[in-house]
Design an enzyme around this catalytic site. Structure first.
Site, PDB file in Angstrom:
ATOM      1  N   CYS A  46       3.208 -10.708  -7.537  1.00  0.00           N
ATOM      2  CA  CYS A  46       3.837  -9.769  -6.606  1.00  0.00           C
ATOM      3  C   CYS A  46       2.997  -9.716  -5.339  1.00  0.00           C
ATOM      4  O   CYS A  46       1.766  -9.726  -5.412  1.00  0.00           O
ATOM      5  CB  CYS A  46       3.895  -8.362  -7.212  1.00  0.00           C
ATOM      6  SG  CYS A  46       4.852  -8.255  -8.725  1.00  0.00           S
ATOM      7  N   GLU A  47       3.654  -9.651  -4.191  1.00  0.00           N
ATOM      8  CA  GLU A  47       2.915  -9.509  -2.940  1.00  0.00           C
ATOM      9  C   GLU A  47       2.237  -8.146  -2.868  1.00  0.00           C
ATOM     10  O   GLU A  47       1.126  -8.022  -2.395  1.00  0.00           O
ATOM     11  CB  GLU A  47       3.844  -9.690  -1.731  1.00  0.00           C
ATOM     12  CG  GLU A  47       4.176 -11.129  -1.463  1.00  0.00           C
ATOM     13  CD  GLU A  47       4.988 -11.301  -0.186  1.00  0.00           C
ATOM     14  OE1 GLU A  47       5.115 -10.355   0.605  1.00  0.00           O
ATOM     15  OE2 GLU A  47       5.503 -12.412  -0.006  1.00  0.00           O
TER      16      GLU A  47
END
Length: 136
Positions: free
Chosen positions: A51-52
């Site tokens: 996930c960013e």
């Protein structure tokens, strides 16, 4: 696979909205429903990679049914996580394997607004859920 009452309520709520602005507002309200995680729970052990934004996921099982808690440092993502949780909480490991993230968010009218990075992040969260369920 039948949906739980919260998932049906989410579909009804989002289906009544017209534009992205209304959906985004409701999405953030859903994010406020997530129970807060303690600083100890926001550890590397619970962080979802892929996930960013920062995402943490915790899981518990009772009688073969999974309950997840999650949080993120990103407001919009907290809403997406809340919607994912209403879709998956209470499922068995087998049912978790059958969940289609893209289809779920499409059914809420949110599919087109999911950027590739958000979509990848949500898939990473679901995969982490499946991994946790498979380890038990």
């Amino acid at each position: 696979m039948t949906l739980g009452s919260e998932a049906v309520a989410a579909q009804q709520a989002f289906s009544q909205l017209q534009g992205w602005e209304q959906r985004a507002r409701l999405l953030m309200q859903w994010g406020e429903r997530l129970s807060a995680l303690s600083e100890a729970e926001k550890s590397e052990q619970h962080r979802v990679h892929g996930c960013e934004s920062q995402v943490w996921l915790l899981a518990d099982a009772a009688e073969g049914r999974w309950q997840f808690r999650a949080s993120s440092d990103a407001r919009l993502l907290r809403g997406l996580l809340a919607l994912l949780l209403v879709r998956v909480n209470g499922l068995s490991a087998e049912q978790l394997r059958q969940v289609d993230v893209a289809q779920w968010f499409d059914s809420l009218g949110l599919g087109r607004q999911l950027s590739p990075s958000r979509s990848n992040g949500l898939n990473a969260v679901l995969q982490r859920m499946r991994d946790l369920a498979a380890q038990s």
